[in-house]
Every structure is written in C-alpha cells, then in structure tokens.
Design an enzyme around this catalytic site. Structure first.
Site, PDB file in Angstrom:
ATOM      1  N   THR A   1       0.848  -1.187   0.000  1.00 54.66           N
ATOM      2  CA  THR A   1       0.000   0.000   0.000  1.00 54.66           C
ATOM      3  C   THR A   1       0.891   1.247   0.000  1.00 54.66           C
ATOM      4  OG1 THR A   1      -1.594  -1.229   1.338  1.00 54.66           O
ATOM      5  CG2 THR A   1      -1.883   1.166   1.242  1.00 54.66           C
TER       6      THR A   1
ATOM      7  N   LYS B   1       4.017 -10.597   6.640  1.00 54.63           N
ATOM      8  CA  LYS B   1       3.589 -11.775   7.389  1.00 54.63           C
ATOM      9  C   LYS B   1       3.905 -13.034   6.577  1.00 54.63           C
ATOM     10  CE  LYS B   1       0.191  -9.816  10.367  1.00 54.63           C
ATOM     11  NZ  LYS B   1      -1.062  -9.068  10.425  1.00 54.63           N
TER      12      LYS B   1
ATOM     13  N   TRP C   1       9.576  -8.588  -4.887  1.00 56.13           N
ATOM     14  CA  TRP C   1      10.478  -7.547  -4.386  1.00 56.13           C
ATOM     15  C   TRP C   1      11.884  -8.101  -4.232  1.00 56.13           C
ATOM     16  CZ3 TRP C   1       9.192  -2.790  -4.742  1.00 56.13           C
ATOM     17  CH2 TRP C   1       7.852  -2.385  -4.592  1.00 56.13           C
TER      18      TRP C   1
ATOM     19  N   ASN D   1       8.173 -14.115  13.044  1.00 54.41           N
ATOM     20  CA  ASN D   1       8.169 -15.170  14.052  1.00 54.41           C
ATOM     21  C   ASN D   1       8.418 -16.524  13.406  1.00 54.41           C
ATOM     22  OD1 ASN D   1       7.658 -13.711  16.374  1.00 54.41           O
ATOM     23  ND2 ASN D   1       5.459 -13.654  15.956  1.00 54.41           N
TER      24      ASN D   1
ATOM     25  N   ALA E   1       4.339  -4.436  18.662  1.00 55.79           N
ATOM     26  CA  ALA E   1       3.945  -3.207  17.967  1.00 55.79           C
ATOM     27  C   ALA E   1       2.641  -3.490  17.245  1.00 55.79           C
ATOM     28  CB  ALA E   1       5.032  -2.794  16.973  1.00 55.79           C
TER      29      ALA E   1
ATOM     30  N   LYS F   1      10.954 -18.509  21.723  1.00 52.49           N
ATOM     31  CA  LYS F   1      10.038 -17.400  21.408  1.00 52.49           C
ATOM     32  C   LYS F   1       8.742 -17.923  20.803  1.00 52.49           C
ATOM     33  CE  LYS F   1       8.421 -13.300  20.623  1.00 52.49           C
ATOM     34  NZ  LYS F   1       8.227 -12.848  19.295  1.00 52.49           N
TER      35      LYS F   1
HETATM   36  N1  LIG Z   1       3.383  -7.038  15.558  1.00 55.58           N
HETATM   37  C1  LIG Z   1       4.069  -7.604  16.533  1.00 55.58           C
HETATM   38  O1  LIG Z   1       3.964  -7.218  17.709  1.00 55.58           O
HETATM   39  C2  LIG Z   1       5.019  -8.724  16.230  1.00 55.58           C
HETATM   40  C3  LIG Z   1       5.897  -9.136  17.232  1.00 55.58           C
HETATM   41  C4  LIG Z   1       6.827 -10.139  16.941  1.00 55.58           C
HETATM   42  C5  LIG Z   1       6.867 -10.694  15.684  1.00 55.58           C
HETATM   43  N2  LIG Z   1       5.989 -10.284  14.717  1.00 55.58           N
HETATM   44  C6  LIG Z   1       6.075 -10.896  13.385  1.00 55.58           C
HETATM   45  O2  LIG Z   1       6.500  -9.915  12.455  1.00 55.58           O
HETATM   46  C7  LIG Z   1       5.972 -10.210  11.157  1.00 55.58           C
HETATM   47  C8  LIG Z   1       5.276  -8.957  10.628  1.00 55.58           C
HETATM   48  O3  LIG Z   1       4.160  -8.699  11.450  1.00 55.58           O
HETATM   49  P1  LIG Z   1       3.491  -7.266  11.568  1.00 55.58           P
HETATM   50  O4  LIG Z   1       2.683  -7.293  12.815  1.00 55.58           O
HETATM   51  O5  LIG Z   1       4.481  -6.182  11.389  1.00 55.58           O
HETATM   52  O6  LIG Z   1       2.503  -7.297  10.296  1.00 55.58           O
HETATM   53  P2  LIG Z   1       1.806  -6.075   9.566  1.00 55.58           P
HETATM   54  O7  LIG Z   1       1.670  -4.904  10.488  1.00 55.58           O
HETATM   55  O8  LIG Z   1       0.564  -6.609   8.945  1.00 55.58           O
HETATM   56  O9  LIG Z   1       2.842  -5.680   8.435  1.00 55.58           O
HETATM   57  C9  LIG Z   1       2.992  -6.391   7.237  1.00 55.58           C
HETATM   58  C10 LIG Z   1       3.378  -5.388   6.176  1.00 55.58           C
HETATM   59  O10 LIG Z   1       3.659  -6.100   4.974  1.00 55.58           O
HETATM   60  C11 LIG Z   1       2.982  -5.420   3.916  1.00 55.58           C
HETATM   61  N3  LIG Z   1       2.742  -6.319   2.793  1.00 55.58           N
HETATM   62  C12 LIG Z   1       1.757  -7.231   2.640  1.00 55.58           C
HETATM   63  N4  LIG Z   1       1.865  -7.847   1.453  1.00 55.58           N
HETATM   64  C13 LIG Z   1       2.935  -7.289   0.823  1.00 55.58           C
HETATM   65  C14 LIG Z   1       3.534  -7.476  -0.426  1.00 55.58           C
HETATM   66  N5  LIG Z   1       3.057  -8.368  -1.324  1.00 55.58           N
HETATM   67  N6  LIG Z   1       4.606  -6.742  -0.753  1.00 55.58           N
HETATM   68  C15 LIG Z   1       5.108  -5.833   0.119  1.00 55.58           C
HETATM   69  N7  LIG Z   1       4.571  -5.597   1.347  1.00 55.58           N
HETATM   70  C16 LIG Z   1       3.504  -6.320   1.682  1.00 55.58           C
HETATM   71  C17 LIG Z   1       1.721  -4.918   4.551  1.00 55.58           C
HETATM   72  O11 LIG Z   1       1.111  -3.958   3.725  1.00 55.58           O
HETATM   73  P3  LIG Z   1      -0.406  -3.440   3.904  1.00 55.58           P
HETATM   74  O12 LIG Z   1      -0.266  -2.133   4.601  1.00 55.58           O
HETATM   75  O13 LIG Z   1      -0.955  -3.323   2.537  1.00 55.58           O
HETATM   76  O14 LIG Z   1      -1.131  -4.463   4.749  1.00 55.58           O
HETATM   77  C18 LIG Z   1       2.282  -4.369   5.844  1.00 55.58           C
HETATM   78  O15 LIG Z   1       2.867  -3.109   5.647  1.00 55.58           O
HETATM   79  C19 LIG Z   1       5.038 -11.403  11.332  1.00 55.58           C
HETATM   80  O16 LIG Z   1       5.709 -12.582  11.001  1.00 55.58           O
HETATM   81  C20 LIG Z   1       4.737 -11.396  12.827  1.00 55.58           C
HETATM   82  O17 LIG Z   1       4.453 -12.676  13.309  1.00 55.58           O
HETATM   83  C21 LIG Z   1       5.073  -9.310  14.964  1.00 55.58           C
END
Ligand SMILES: NC(=O)c1ccc[n+]([C@@H]2O[C@H](COP(=O)([O-])OP(=O)(O)OC[C@H]3O[C@@H](n4cnc5c(N)ncnc54)[C@H](OP(=O)(O)O)[C@@H]3O)[C@@H](O)[C@H]2O)c1
Length: 216
Positions: free
Chosen positions: A38, A77, A87, A103, A129, A180
């Site tokens: 996006t 994700k 990409w 994760n 986050a 983790k």
């Molecule tokens: N959030 C936490 O607290 C946390 C903590 C530890 C680990 N993690 C891990 O970190 C990873 C990311 O999680 P998150 O919470 O940061 O997820 P998120 O907020 O949903 O971020 C994912 C990002 O990837 C983008 N995206 C989706 N499809 C794409 C594509 N085809 N090309 C490029 N970008 C694309 C999304 O864009 P859009 O804006 O269009 O959706 C969004 O900006 C996951 O594996 C999660 O398990 C998260």
C-alpha cells in the site's frame, strides 16, 4: 570500505514491525528505502514519550526498481511471502543480506523457493507493535532483535548500531527461536480464550504453560 561498514538498506513490508525498524534506522540518519503493498507518503511510529516520522514514499511497483541493496529487511507476514517475493528479485543482488523479521523457526525454508537459503538471515523479534486505524504504528516495547552469530548478521548489527533497536547475536539461535515461538503459543491461549495472564495460575493450566515454555 567493506560492504557492511555502511550498507544500503531496503525494507519490504512497512507494517508494525517493519515501520519500527525503519523508524529506528531513520532516527540514526540511515533512512531505508521503503517497499510495500500500500502506498504511503511517510510512516509514523509513536511510543511512550515520542513519535518518529519516516519519510517515504512507500514504493509499490517492483518493476520500477533500478538498484539492488546491501541489506534488505523483510517484514511481511508469513502468508504474504509469496506475493512479496517479486520484491526480492528486484532488490537483491548476489551479496545482499536478506534479514527476515518474522516469528517462527522456518524462515530459511519458507524463502527457499525465492532466494538461496544461505542468503536468508532469520531473526527473533522481541518487541510488540501494532498498527492503528490511520496506518500509523504504536510501538509498545523496547525494540530488540536476536540473530544467529554469522558474518551476515554483522551487516545488520552495523546498520542498527546506536539506534533504539538493539541487536544481539547468539550461537544457539535455533533454541532461542523455538523458545520465542513457544512463548507465542502460550500467549495464543489468552487470545483464544479472551483471558489475561492470570488464567495460567489455575492449577490445571500451569503445567501446559510450563511445558510449552520449556520449564518442565
Ligand atoms: N506485531 C508484533 O507485535 C510482532 C511481534 C513479533 C513478531 N511479529 C512478526 O513480524 C511479522 C510482521 O508482522 P506485523 O505485525 O508487522 O505485520 P503487519 O503490520 O501486517 O505488516 C505487514 C506489512 O507487509 C505489507 N505487505 C503485505 N503484502 C505485501 C507485499 N506483497 N509486498 C510488500 N509488502 C507487503 C503490509 O502492507 P499493507 O499495509 O498493505 O497491509 C504491511 O505493511 C510477522 O511474522 C509477525 O508474526 C510481529
């Protein structure tokens, strides 16, 4: 100058985790190029006591990429890896370090269809986050990553040195990644039941949590 003294940095997937790492880099004067699904003009990350605005734009068309990077963070994700793989072909050269911010314990194999496994650097992401309705990110803890102790990890250590996102390396990465993952599994029970951590003080639940966290 060695490649990892001042790496050029790209970030794919500027969501909750990706924007936090981007903000940490930007604050230290190492603003990464942003690539996502996006389009955004900028990213906002807020936390206790402040906010960081990361200048964009978030680019959304892999066909427009004309240069490769020394270091590419990938923070999509797991379910989005396939769609995001275009990409990787556009942004990665032969020596690019691909640091996966996800994760789990299978980052290398999950990316194997798209890039050579030896180029994938997994990480453990320790901070919470979340994205807000306006696409800004609420950083709810101190950013920290753990990486396997490899040469490629030094590129990430260098990129994030002196930033609010700390990085440590370990020789026993797989054990820490499993730990983790199991912590997430235990926390998942709270999500499923809609209860808080107090639920584990019930005598029939404590053993489940202890076994999952490797404390038996
Ligand atoms: N959030 C936490 O607290 C946390 C903590 C530890 C680990 N993690 C891990 O970190 C990873 C990311 O999680 P998150 O919470 O940061 O997820 P998120 O907020 O949903 O971020 C994912 C990002 O990837 C983008 N995206 C989706 N499809 C794409 C594509 N085809 N090309 C490029 N970008 C694309 C999304 O864009 P859009 O804006 O269009 O959706 C969004 O900006 C996951 O594996 C999660 O398990 C998260």
């Amino acid at each position: 100058m060695k490649m990892h003294d001042n790496p050029t940095i790209a970030l794919v997937g500027p969501g909750a985790i990706g924007a936090t790492v981007a903000a940490s880099l930007h604050e230290a004067g190492r603003t990464p190029a942003l690539f996502g699904r996006t389009a955004h003009d900028h990213l906002d990350v807020r936390f206790d006591g402040g906010q960081i605005r990361v200048p964009g734009p978030v680019q959304t068309n892999p066909a427009c990429i004309e240069t490769t990077f020394d270091l590419v963070f990938v923070a999509v994700k797991t379910t989005q890896i396939e769609a995001a793989s275009t990409w990787l072909s556009a942004l990665c050269g032969e020596k690019t370090v691909i640091c996966v911010l996800q994760n789990g314990v299978e980052q290398k194999s999950q990316f194997a269809t798209y890039v050579p496994q030896h180029r994938v650097l997994p990480s453990v992401v320790w901070f919470p986050a979340q994205r807000e309705a306006d696409a800004s990110v609420w950083l709810r803890g101190k950013p920290r990553l753990t990486l396997p102790d490899t040469r490629a990890a030094q590129t990430v250590v260098t990129a994030l040195r002196g930033t609010r996102c700390s990085v440590d390396v370990t020789e026993d990465f797989i054990s820490i990644a499993w730990r983790k993952l199991l912590q997430n599994a235990v926390a998942g029970l709270m999500v499923l039941t809609g209860r808080r951590a107090g639920m584990y003080s019930r005598s029939d639940r404590t053993p489940v949590a202890r076994v999952s966290k490797g404390m038996h």
